[in-house]
Write a protein that holds these residues in place. Structure first.
Motif, short mmCIF file in Angstrom:
data_model
loop_
_atom_site.label_atom_id
_atom_site.label_comp_id
_atom_site.label_asym_id
_atom_site.label_seq_id
_atom_site.Cartn_x
_atom_site.Cartn_y
_atom_site.Cartn_z
N VAL A 187 0.83 -1.18 0.13
CA VAL A 187 0.03 0.13 -0.14
C VAL A 187 0.93 1.20 -0.06
CG1 VAL A 187 -1.81 1.40 1.19
CG2 VAL A 187 -1.85 -1.16 1.10
N LEU A 188 0.86 2.04 -0.94
CA LEU A 188 1.61 3.10 -1.14
C LEU A 188 0.87 4.59 -1.06
CD1 LEU A 188 3.80 2.82 -4.35
CD2 LEU A 188 4.60 3.02 -2.04
N GLY A 189 1.24 5.27 -0.05
CA GLY A 189 0.57 6.46 0.36
C GLY A 189 1.28 7.60 0.00
N PRO A 190 0.71 8.96 0.19
CA PRO A 190 1.52 10.04 -0.11
C PRO A 190 2.32 10.89 0.70
CG PRO A 190 -0.63 10.72 0.34
CD PRO A 190 -0.75 9.07 0.21
N SER A 191 2.16 10.13 2.04
CA SER A 191 2.94 10.86 3.30
C SER A 191 2.97 10.04 4.58
CB SER A 191 2.52 12.18 3.48
OG SER A 191 1.19 12.12 4.17
N PRO A 192 3.91 10.11 5.32
CA PRO A 192 3.91 9.35 6.58
C PRO A 192 2.50 9.85 7.58
CG PRO A 192 6.27 10.22 6.13
CD PRO A 192 5.26 10.78 5.01
N ARG A 193 2.38 10.86 7.28
CA ARG A 193 1.23 11.42 8.19
C ARG A 193 -0.12 10.64 7.44
NH1 ARG A 193 -0.49 15.80 11.03
NH2 ARG A 193 1.53 16.98 10.97
N PHE A 194 -0.24 10.67 6.25
CA PHE A 194 -1.41 9.80 5.77
C PHE A 194 -1.31 8.46 6.36
CE2 PHE A 194 -3.11 6.92 2.44
CZ PHE A 194 -4.39 7.77 2.25
N ALA A 240 -0.64 -9.39 5.87
CA ALA A 240 0.12 -9.42 4.78
C ALA A 240 0.15 -8.22 3.89
CB ALA A 240 -0.32 -10.46 4.03
N VAL A 241 0.35 -7.25 4.45
CA VAL A 241 0.40 -5.81 4.01
C VAL A 241 1.60 -5.00 4.59
CG1 VAL A 241 -0.95 -3.37 3.66
CG2 VAL A 241 -2.25 -5.74 3.96
N VAL A 242 2.25 -4.44 3.57
CA VAL A 242 3.39 -3.46 3.69
C VAL A 242 2.68 -2.10 3.48
CG1 VAL A 242 5.60 -2.62 3.28
CG2 VAL A 242 5.15 -5.18 3.44
N SER A 243 2.88 -1.09 4.29
CA SER A 243 2.60 0.13 3.69
C SER A 243 3.92 0.98 3.58
CB SER A 243 1.56 0.86 4.92
OG SER A 243 0.35 0.37 5.17
N ALA A 244 4.00 2.02 2.75
CA ALA A 244 4.97 2.74 2.55
C ALA A 244 4.52 3.99 1.68
CB ALA A 244 6.08 2.12 1.87
N THR A 245 5.83 4.85 1.66
CA THR A 245 5.51 6.18 0.59
C THR A 245 6.64 5.64 -0.30
OG1 THR A 245 7.31 7.44 1.74
CG2 THR A 245 4.97 7.44 2.46
N CYS A 246 6.59 6.40 -1.62
CA CYS A 246 7.65 6.06 -2.43
C CYS A 246 8.91 6.69 -1.75
CB CYS A 246 7.29 6.98 -3.80
SG CYS A 246 5.90 6.50 -4.92
N ASP A 247 8.86 7.56 -0.94
CA ASP A 247 10.50 7.85 -0.36
C ASP A 247 10.99 7.06 0.64
OD1 ASP A 247 10.33 10.21 -1.83
OD2 ASP A 247 9.78 11.37 -0.10
N GLU A 295 17.11 1.68 4.33
CA GLU A 295 18.37 2.43 4.54
C GLU A 295 18.37 3.40 3.89
OE1 GLU A 295 19.83 0.98 7.07
OE2 GLU A 295 18.67 -0.81 7.12
N ILE A 296 17.73 4.10 3.10
CA ILE A 296 17.87 5.34 2.26
C ILE A 296 16.85 6.32 2.84
CG2 ILE A 296 17.83 6.30 0.12
CD1 ILE A 296 20.15 4.57 0.32
N ARG A 297 17.30 7.45 3.04
CA ARG A 297 16.52 8.55 3.47
C ARG A 297 16.72 9.84 2.74
NH1 ARG A 297 14.46 4.67 5.04
NH2 ARG A 297 14.32 3.94 6.95
N VAL A 298 15.34 10.47 2.64
CA VAL A 298 15.34 11.72 1.80
C VAL A 298 15.95 12.63 2.78
CG1 VAL A 298 14.12 13.66 1.22
CG2 VAL A 298 13.69 11.23 0.41
N TRP A 309 20.23 13.17 -0.61
CA TRP A 309 19.20 12.89 -1.50
C TRP A 309 17.93 13.69 -1.32
CZ3 TRP A 309 21.64 10.45 -5.00
CH2 TRP A 309 22.64 9.48 -4.76
N ALA A 310 17.43 14.01 -2.63
CA ALA A 310 15.86 14.39 -2.48
C ALA A 310 14.86 13.36 -2.79
CB ALA A 310 15.99 15.72 -3.76
N SER A 311 13.62 13.80 -2.88
CA SER A 311 12.64 12.76 -3.06
C SER A 311 12.56 12.14 -4.56
CB SER A 311 11.34 13.43 -2.75
OG SER A 311 10.16 12.56 -3.27
N SER A 312 13.13 13.04 -5.47
CA SER A 312 13.17 12.49 -6.73
C SER A 312 14.09 11.61 -6.97
CB SER A 312 13.05 13.77 -7.80
OG SER A 312 14.25 14.59 -7.74
N ASP A 313 15.33 11.64 -6.17
CA ASP A 313 16.31 10.76 -6.39
C ASP A 313 16.19 9.23 -6.27
OD1 ASP A 313 18.40 12.68 -7.15
OD2 ASP A 313 18.49 13.25 -5.15
N ILE A 314 15.06 9.10 -5.22
CA ILE A 314 14.64 7.83 -4.63
C ILE A 314 14.29 6.78 -5.90
CG2 ILE A 314 13.22 6.12 -3.24
CD1 ILE A 314 15.40 8.27 -1.81
#
Length: 743
Positions: free
Chosen positions: A271-278, A293-300, A305-308, A502-507
């Protein structure tokens, strides 16, 4: 305006405002929705017969709820006892994992266990609930239908025109273990409404917001249910305006697919959402439905181990979000592959030459694999080639030895000491000097384990790191011009001048490179559930991906989605008119062209359930300013509270905002209040508003509050894609909207 802002000669408005809040009626936009559960004070009291019938229905459902709860408790106790045993083998561990999932599903189903009932035309009665429960008699009908079961679908889709074999639908409202009300809906045409369980739905919408999304399985509507149960064989793109239940549909579709497709549960769903708050806002929905059986994440956060580490300009975000980077990175990695040439390897004191043609053939055989996997496959071939060369040279030496070359005999003896460990008995080379198949295989293994050979392979085909490679590419104008020729000189200059963090668009670029390189070594699985394994592995292939606020994804972020679900079993929900990202897409066809081409299915949610009609009436001019050709969704409920506007000076902003928020919180005690403002006003507002969310329009996306205070709408509209942002900001409330306009 709220009553506190009224002048003395309009004091009567205070009473009108109070009356609206206490006596408002929820009704359909077309006025055909039947009576509201909240009746005006002049309504006649219910007859004693109606009251008796209501109390009888509540008692009947209470009896069933008690029965179902007792059955659930017995099953929970039984599963808990089963889980106390220890697994002795892999089969038992798999069984215990399945039992634990069942246990968690039942344990979390205590609240809202039963919420519906279907009375069939044939006299059958079926109850619908959060989970399925077997009867004590295994051969009889289920005691309780799981809401996702095919037999439960008429609860969401039956109408008077198409009753689907049902005579009546009943919504059962519970608090804890008590039935507090029922809403009966005859399916014989006696009531005309387009909403399923209108009373229960509107009662749920009128409840105070808690800051967390809850399940909606008892109030799903037909157009929502159609999407939830749609086939999952390809990309499904769902367009839905504010308040249409996009997120509800996406999450309940995940729960349905995990129920209906066992393979998806084995692979997990992302499940991909737009932000950690969401993600925090929706965090309890799927666990409440018993899904693990669900993984929640944002594209970032998709790359472990990679962080914006920094923000970036919209210009650079748009440049690095383009699809052109995928072929550019592919060419970049291809340029790192070694070229065919003659190789000279040393083994047991002798040099062996591997012809360039042989090397070229081995390289061609590993093409199409990720960089490191190709290197591993080439190394395995090289070990075989070297072993064959050693054997071939040995045979040549043996032939020469037979012709009387004594010096060759000494070299053979030396070679045999290195390449053969006696294991007792006279076999193979002990008899005639030639190696047996077992000895040749042993030779290959020793070559594969030899540190000198490994160092040679590493030097000729080195291990590389995605982060280092991407930094090298993005900071080098020559490399950018070579591998991304579609970028202009100005764009190359802008990209190469970026800071190292790294910026968001680098991910997505890192993800693409990591995929092209492949893992040097696969990480070991960790955790008990499949989601634990998936969460820690970048290359995990999911059974399905659900994307919320999908209109914000760049073309390279869509590539991230595809890498995690090559089957293209994707559900994407969003509103193209709420897009605020830096990309230039204004239609779904543009947004998904690079990822899916023309091979995707469109669906639409057309009814606004959350946002009151009074607020939705403000949105059409905003949509026109945003360049949209879509009509806003049709609101089906009224809060009875007209949006209010207060004009102030910038100097008055802090004090006025604090006072307005305080008054909104008093009016909506037990609920939630949110503040939305332009980015340049956030810091000033946070200094005086510490107890409510203060967000930009982009940050508020997907969230909802009982009341929203919109500050400086003109400032929001002036931001990049600001009219889209203003459309978002206007539609976050379920009851009351206030605006502070700056002069």
């Amino acid at each position: 305006m709220p009553p506190e802002y009224l002048t003395p000669d309009r004091a009567e408005g205070r009473h009108q405002y109070k009356d609206l809040r206490m006596g408002r009626e929820s009704a359909l936009h077309n006025g055909t929705g039947g009576a509201s559960r909240i009746k005006p004070s002049s309504a006649a009291p219910a007859s004693s017969a109606e009251d008796v019938a209501r109390r009888s229905a509540v008692a009947e459902e209470q009896e069933f709820l008690d029965l179902a709860t007792a059955r659930r408790d017995r099953l929970v106790d039984h599963l808990q006892a089963e889980l106390s045993s220890h697994a002795l083998d892999a089969l038992e561990r798999a069984r215990l994992r399945m039992l634990r999932q069942q246990y968690e599903e039942l344990r979390r189903a205590q609240e809202g266990l039963v919420f519906g009932r279907l009375d069939g035309l044939d006299g059958t009665v079926r109850h619908v609930g959060r989970v399925g429960l077997r009867s004590d008699d295994e051969d009889s009908e289920p005691l309780l239908l799981d809401w996702r079961a095919p037999a439960a679908r008429p609860f969401y889709t039956a109408t008077a025109v198409d009753p689907q074999g049902q005579a009546r639908r009943r919504h059962i409202r519970t608090t804890g273990s008590a039935v507090v009300g029922v809403d009966d809906e005859p399916l014989d045409g006696a009531m005309t409404t387009e909403l399923v369980g209108e009373g229960a739905l509107l009662a749920a919408l009128d409840q105070r917001r808690t800051g967390r999304m809850s399940t909606a399985i008892s109030t799903l509507q037909r157009e929502q249910d159609d999407i939830i149960r749609a086939e999952a064989t390809g990309p499904l793109i769902v367009q839905g305006g504010p308040g249409t239940g996009k997120t509800v549909v996406a999450l309940h579709r995940v729960a349905y697919l995990l129920f209906a497709h066992a393979k998806m549960a084995d692979q997990a769903i992302l499940v991909l959402g737009p932000s950690p708050r969401f993600l925090q806002y929706i965090a309890q929905v799927l666990p409440a439905l018993g899904e693990t059986a669900v993984v929640s994440a944002t594209c970032d956060t998709l790359l472990p181990e990679i962080r914006v580490g920094r923000d970036e300009s919209r210009l650079l975000a748009e440049i690095k979000g383009r699809a052109l980077w995928q072929p550019a990175l592919e060419s970049y990695v291809t340029s790192l592959l070694p070229r065919p040439r003659e190789l000279k390897l040393r083994w047991a004191g002798e040099f062996y030459v591997i012809a360039a043609a042989t090397v070229a053939h081995a390289l061609a055989s590993v093409q199409g694999r990720p960089y490191h996997r190709a290197r591993q496959a080439f190394a395995e071939q090289l070990h075989h080639i070297l072993a064959e060369a050693v054997v071939e040279q040995r045979e040549v030496l043996m032939n020469e030895m037979e012709e009387g070359f004594e010096d060759i005999l000494a070299r053979v003896d030396r070679s045999m000491q290195h390449d053969h460990q006696l294991r007792g008995g006279a076999t193979g080379s002990d008899v005639d000097g030639l190696l047996s198949e077992e000895e040749i295989e042993e030779l290959r293994c020793r070559i594969a384990e030899n540190a000198t050979i490994a160092r040679f392979v590493e030097a000729w085909w080195p291990t590389v790191d995605a982060e280092t490679l991407l930094r090298d590419l993005l900071s080098d104008r020559t490399l950018l011009a070579r591998f991304a020729p579609r970028l202009s000189t100005e764009e190359i200059t802008a990209v190469s001048a970026e800071p190292a963090l790294w910026a968001s668009s680098d991910i997505p670029l890192l993800d693409a490179l990591a995929d092209l390189l492949g893992e040097v070594e696969a990480p070991p699985p960790q955790g008990e559930f499949v989601a634990d394994h998936a969460r820690r592995q970048r290359g995990w292939v999911y059974g399905h991906v659900a994307v919320d606020e999908a209109q914000e994804l760049s073309e390279m972020q869509w590539q991230m989605v595809l890498r995690r679900c090559p089957s293209r079993s994707v559900t994407a929900v969003g509103d193209i008119d709420q897009a605020e990202a830096a990309h230039r897409h204004t239609s779904w066809a543009q947004a998904v062209q690079a990822a899916f081409g023309e091979r995707w299915t469109a669906a639409e949610l057309t009814i606004c359930y959350r946002t009151p009609r009074e607020v939705m009436e403000l949105t059409e001019p905003v949509l026109r300013q945003a360049g949209s050709h879509n009509a806003p969704p049709r609101a089906v409920r009224s809060s009875g509270i007209a949006p209010w506007v207060l004009t102030i000076t910038p100097a008055e902003l802090a004090d006025t905002a604090a006072r307005a928020v305080r008054q909104l919180r008093e009016r909506w005690h037990g609920g939630t209040v949110g503040v939305i403002a332009p980015a340049n006003r956030i810091a000033e507002l946070l200094a005086v508003l510490s107890d409510v969310p203060v967000l930009t329009a982009a940050q508020s996306k997907g969230l909802e509050w009982d009341a929203a205070l919109l500050i400086d709408p003109q400032g929001i509209a002036a931001e990049p894609r600001g009219w889209n942002g203003l459309y978002v900001a206007l539609t976050r409330c379920t009851q009351e909207l206030g605006q502070l306009v700056l002069t």
